[in-house]
Enzyme design. Sequence first.
Site, PDB file in Angstrom:
ATOM      1  CG  HIS A 114      -1.886   1.168   1.194  1.00 34.93           C
ATOM      2  ND1 HIS A 114      -3.116   1.116   0.558  1.00 34.93           N
ATOM      3  CD2 HIS A 114      -1.782   2.419   1.723  1.00 34.93           C
ATOM      4  CE1 HIS A 114      -3.731   2.282   0.695  1.00 34.93           C
ATOM      5  NE2 HIS A 114      -2.949   3.085   1.401  1.00 34.93           N
ATOM      6  CB  CYS A 115       1.927   3.472  -2.678  1.00 37.02           C
ATOM      7  SG  CYS A 115       3.027   4.878  -2.973  1.00 37.02           S
ATOM      8  CB  VAL A 116       1.760   6.415   2.434  1.00 35.52           C
ATOM      9  CG1 VAL A 116       1.209   7.646   3.129  1.00 35.52           C
ATOM     10  CG2 VAL A 116       1.688   5.207   3.364  1.00 35.52           C
ATOM     11  N   GLY A 162      -1.759   6.937  -2.187  1.00 34.13           N
ATOM     12  CA  GLY A 162      -3.063   6.798  -1.550  1.00 34.13           C
ATOM     13  C   GLY A 162      -3.830   5.591  -2.032  1.00 34.13           C
ATOM     14  CB  THR A 163      -4.269   3.567  -4.514  1.00 35.68           C
ATOM     15  OG1 THR A 163      -5.037   2.430  -4.925  1.00 35.68           O
ATOM     16  CG2 THR A 163      -3.073   3.709  -5.443  1.00 35.68           C
TER      17      THR A 163
END
Length: 347
Positions: free
Chosen positions: A191-193, A196-197
Amino acid sequence: MGVLCGGPLRGAWDRACDRCFRLFPCLSDPARRSALSLKLALVMLHLVFAGVVFVLDNDLIQKTRQEPWYTVSYVILFVATLVQYFVTSGTSPGFVLEAQKAIDERDALERRTLLASKQPASSKNGSVFITVDRTNYQRGNASAWTKLVMDLYPPGSSPRNLTCTYCNVIQPPRAKHCHDCDKCVLQFDHHCVWLGTCIGQGNHCRFWWYICEETALCIWTSILYITYLKSNISRAWWADVIIILLLVALLISLIFLLLLLLFHSYLIMTNQTTYELVRRRRIVYLRAIPERVYPFSKGICRNLYLFCCAAQSSSKYRMEALPSAEELEEKTRPYKCSDVLSCRCCC
């Protein structure tokens, strides 16, 4: 007095927020507001890092007038990087529930077609295909998803052990539930901060291209900063301090981006995900496989093809079956000179 002043101001602020939420419903969700703020902050950082050198460097402005292609190329890369960022963040990573829904809709369409024509359902009905290791898998009954997924696991596997307790859906191999998105993702990577997805089967390729473009932009901007310092080091000390601080931040970001780019390039060539590499001992069906064996790898060339081409088809979800014992034995066989000549690692 504070209550009298705070009451009207508070009421005006609440009315303004309600009006804003009616015009932009997405802002009513705190998570979406946070993601939007992060995106705006990232855009502002890009504008600051790229704009400072153009404002302070008169030589660069003069060079732009003489050779406009140089600046135009930089601007094109700058815009392409931001566009790739928003495209990647807006692309679905490939949710398991979406794949299951596509199967159900296709099967319903096939049933209606079968009832209307009184003929066997054609494999061309519908626009969604589930690809399982080179084969288009078609089912025409209500349990098509269950049968499809269970065929990807060794015989005797229990559906109860493969069902997500949050989504209540049977997960195919390489899928995982993301607690940030609250959905199961096909070929979950992480999950890539910043985006955001989740990064999964649907957007991993776009994510790699975004890292590549961001790395190139960072290198080019660093070159502009170093060129400025070489020719303007003694003109204005305050400008030099600003450029040096930004350059240090750029170099730190560049090191991180290069490592990330190399890491994901390695994952692509071996057909792995970050989750599978980091949590291998926690994944039940990967525990018994040796560390140096890549169970889903089909050779570098085919891995690159599947990653760059097959995974980008919007009408197809690709799911891979667990390798058989014979395939695993072949993968564990040591390399010989003849294997190098036959390009065993590539094909």
